[in-house]
Design a protein around this motif. Structure first.
Motif, PDB file in Angstrom:
ATOM      1  N   SER A 227       0.823  -1.203   0.000  1.00  0.00           N
ATOM      2  CA  SER A 227       0.000   0.000   0.000  1.00  0.00           C
ATOM      3  C   SER A 227       0.856   1.252   0.000  1.00  0.00           C
ATOM      4  CB  SER A 227      -0.923   0.005   1.221  1.00  0.00           C
ATOM      5  OG  SER A 227      -1.875  -1.035   1.141  1.00  0.00           O
ATOM      6  N   GLY A 228       1.963   1.234   0.745  1.00  0.00           N
ATOM      7  CA  GLY A 228       2.855   2.379   0.790  1.00  0.00           C
ATOM      8  C   GLY A 228       3.495   2.665  -0.556  1.00  0.00           C
ATOM      9  N   ALA A 229       3.894   1.603  -1.263  1.00  0.00           N
ATOM     10  CA  ALA A 229       4.504   1.779  -2.582  1.00  0.00           C
ATOM     11  C   ALA A 229       3.476   2.323  -3.577  1.00  0.00           C
ATOM     12  CB  ALA A 229       5.080   0.453  -3.076  1.00  0.00           C
ATOM     13  N   ASN A 230       2.251   1.829  -3.497  1.00  0.00           N
ATOM     14  CA  ASN A 230       1.195   2.352  -4.366  1.00  0.00           C
ATOM     15  C   ASN A 230       0.878   3.815  -4.044  1.00  0.00           C
ATOM     16  OD1 ASN A 230       0.540   0.183  -6.120  1.00  0.00           O
ATOM     17  ND2 ASN A 230      -0.489  -0.870  -4.439  1.00  0.00           N
ATOM     18  N   ASP A 231       0.964   4.187  -2.755  1.00  0.00           N
ATOM     19  CA  ASP A 231       0.790   5.589  -2.370  1.00  0.00           C
ATOM     20  C   ASP A 231       1.842   6.458  -3.050  1.00  0.00           C
ATOM     21  OD1 ASP A 231      -1.375   5.094  -0.743  1.00  0.00           O
ATOM     22  OD2 ASP A 231      -0.207   5.045   1.111  1.00  0.00           O
ATOM     23  N   ALA A 232       3.080   5.962  -3.084  1.00  0.00           N
ATOM     24  CA  ALA A 232       4.170   6.714  -3.702  1.00  0.00           C
ATOM     25  C   ALA A 232       3.924   6.914  -5.194  1.00  0.00           C
ATOM     26  CB  ALA A 232       5.500   6.008  -3.470  1.00  0.00           C
ATOM     27  N   VAL A 233       3.417   5.874  -5.856  1.00  0.00           N
ATOM     28  CA  VAL A 233       3.086   5.986  -7.278  1.00  0.00           C
ATOM     29  C   VAL A 233       1.963   6.998  -7.476  1.00  0.00           C
ATOM     30  CG1 VAL A 233       2.200   4.771  -9.313  1.00  0.00           C
ATOM     31  CG2 VAL A 233       3.867   3.653  -7.817  1.00  0.00           C
ATOM     32  N   ASN A 234       0.943   6.924  -6.619  1.00  0.00           N
ATOM     33  CA  ASN A 234      -0.168   7.877  -6.715  1.00  0.00           C
ATOM     34  C   ASN A 234       0.309   9.315  -6.518  1.00  0.00           C
ATOM     35  OD1 ASN A 234      -2.228   6.035  -7.226  1.00  0.00           O
ATOM     36  ND2 ASN A 234      -2.613   5.646  -5.065  1.00  0.00           N
ATOM     37  N   LEU A 235       1.203   9.524  -5.560  1.00  0.00           N
ATOM     38  CA  LEU A 235       1.718  10.866  -5.296  1.00  0.00           C
ATOM     39  C   LEU A 235       2.537  11.393  -6.473  1.00  0.00           C
ATOM     40  CD1 LEU A 235       2.773  10.459  -1.564  1.00  0.00           C
ATOM     41  CD2 LEU A 235       1.052  12.049  -2.417  1.00  0.00           C
ATOM     42  N   GLY A 236       3.433  10.547  -6.991  1.00  0.00           N
ATOM     43  CA  GLY A 236       4.267  10.970  -8.116  1.00  0.00           C
ATOM     44  C   GLY A 236       3.451  11.244  -9.366  1.00  0.00           C
ATOM     45  N   SER A 237       2.537  10.351  -9.680  1.00  0.00           N
ATOM     46  CA  SER A 237       1.682  10.531 -10.859  1.00  0.00           C
ATOM     47  C   SER A 237       0.780  11.751 -10.692  1.00  0.00           C
ATOM     48  CB  SER A 237       0.816   9.280 -11.072  1.00  0.00           C
ATOM     49  OG  SER A 237       1.611   8.130 -11.208  1.00  0.00           O
ATOM     50  N   GLY A 238       0.290  11.958  -9.461  1.00  0.00           N
ATOM     51  CA  GLY A 238      -0.565  13.099  -9.193  1.00  0.00           C
ATOM     52  C   GLY A 238       0.171  14.422  -9.327  1.00  0.00           C
ATOM     53  N   MET A 239       1.434  14.478  -8.910  1.00  0.00           N
ATOM     54  CA  MET A 239       2.226  15.702  -9.052  1.00  0.00           C
ATOM     55  C   MET A 239       2.381  16.071 -10.528  1.00  0.00           C
ATOM     56  SD  MET A 239       3.374  17.121  -6.162  1.00  0.00           S
ATOM     57  CE  MET A 239       4.951  17.880  -6.485  1.00  0.00           C
ATOM     58  N   ILE A 240       2.713  15.081 -11.343  1.00  0.00           N
ATOM     59  CA  ILE A 240       2.888  15.316 -12.781  1.00  0.00           C
ATOM     60  C   ILE A 240       1.569  15.771 -13.404  1.00  0.00           C
ATOM     61  CG2 ILE A 240       3.444  14.218 -14.987  1.00  0.00           C
ATOM     62  CD1 ILE A 240       5.238  12.262 -13.347  1.00  0.00           C
ATOM     63  N   ALA A 241       0.494  15.066 -13.058  1.00  0.00           N
ATOM     64  CA  ALA A 241      -0.825  15.395 -13.616  1.00  0.00           C
ATOM     65  C   ALA A 241      -1.280  16.783 -13.186  1.00  0.00           C
ATOM     66  CB  ALA A 241      -1.848  14.349 -13.176  1.00  0.00           C
TER      67      ALA A 241
END
Length: 329
Positions: A227-241
């Motif tokens: 879940s923590g790794a998926n949170d990191a992906v969500n945060l990174g993708s969200g910043m770019i978006a």
């Protein structure tokens, strides 16, 4: 496991079964109401938390001659002249407006994405997933803006005219009484559509593409990661978006702030006001406040997708559809 369809390494799957084998799989209204609640909470929390940045961004757009020394100095000016409490001006309509908007935006996106997939067929959806993302987000955002517009008009009036009213109820009531529903609350509906629909389309499609490529680079699928790794992906993708969405929607955001600052002259149409404002501002003027807005939107978008994912998980709303290419297991 739920069934999955595989063609040309493109997967449409539901996530793994819950730990409890007797747990009921959510569908229909039960599922999409939870998507909507998760979206409402993630948008209200992030927009509410970033109210101070939004206040400064709006001030820069509306009074560039007064706040011409950048974001940090604008913060200092507001605090010095009006006190720190001024940075929370409009937090009531911000929270309420984006609670409603988030419900329609995220819940609607999930609903329309599924509806379009069922309408065009799995293979067509897989081969045209970017179009599915764009169309789903545009439809969802239209209905979200109908709900958001009155509260956004109230927020801007409170921020742009200190002392106009004492909070959400007072500001909403005064606009309704003095200007009516259409002129008071929906004079900015055109700008909000031109702002929010491209914004949301960019937000979701860039997020989906960024997340797909991050998982591809890592070499693991969502269900292989913590879940923590998926949170990191969500945060990174969200910043770019968020950064992409901020740039695309900036001109309309400036016009929205301008048109809601004061009521128009008697007999003046909304379209003529918008044309006049655009000519007066020019290209440079339409991008006033872009720096603070990129900071705000990138941060809140990253937070939204991370919070949305966690709340969906907590509510058991994990049966959405995924059209992204998945790394081979």
């Amino acid at each position: 496991m739920y069934p999955s369809a595989l063609r040309n390494n493109v997967v449409l799957t539901a996530p793994a079964e819950p730990v409890n084998p007797n747990a009921k799989r959510l569908t229909g209204v039960d599922l999409y109401s939870r998507f909507a609640l998760a979206g409402a909470l993630c948008c209200a929390i992030t927009h509410g938390a970033l109210t101070p940045v939004d206040v400064v961004k709006t001030r820069i757009q509306l009074e560039p001659e007064r706040y011409s020394s950048g974001m940090v100095n604008a913060f200092r000016t507001v605090i010095k002249e009006e006190g720190a409490g001024a940075l929370l001006t409009g937090i009531g309509p911000t929270f309420a407006g984006y609670f409603l908007q988030g419900a329609f935006k995220f819940g609607g996106y999930e609903f329309w994405k599924k509806t379009l997939i069922e309408s065009v067929g799995l293979e067509t959806a897989q081969n045209n997933r970017t179009a599915i993302y764009l169309t789903s987000s545009a439809i969802a955002e239209f209905f979200a803006d109908v709900a958001l517009c009155p509260l956004e008009a109230t927020r801007i009036r409170l921020v742009s005219q200190p002392g106009y009213a004492n909070g959400l109820v007072g500001g909403f009531s005064r606009i309704l009484k003095e200007e009516g529903v259409v002129r008071g609350f929906y004079s900015g509906f055109g700008p909000i559509l031109f702002k929010q629909i491209p914004y949301t389309m960019a937000k979701f499609v860039v997020y989906e593409i960024a997340a797909e490529n991050i998982y591809k680079a890592i070499g693991k699928s969502k269900d292989q990661m913590s879940s923590g790794a998926n949170d990191a992906v969500n945060l990174g993708s969200g910043m770019i978006a968020g950064a992409a969405a901020a740039v695309i929607s900036q001109p309309a955001d400036t016009l929205l702030s301008k048109i809601n600052k004061t009521k128009g002259a008697e007999g003046e149409s909304i379209s003529s006001r918008l044309v006049g404002m655009s000519k007066q501002l020019g290209v440079k003027g339409l991008f006033l406040g872009l720096g603070p807005r990129i900071v705000m939107v990138a941060t809140l978008t990253a937070g939204q997708f991370a919070i949305y994912g966690r709340i969906k998980e907590a509510l058991g709303a994990t049966a959405g559809v995924d059209l992204a290419k998945q790394p081979s297991k």
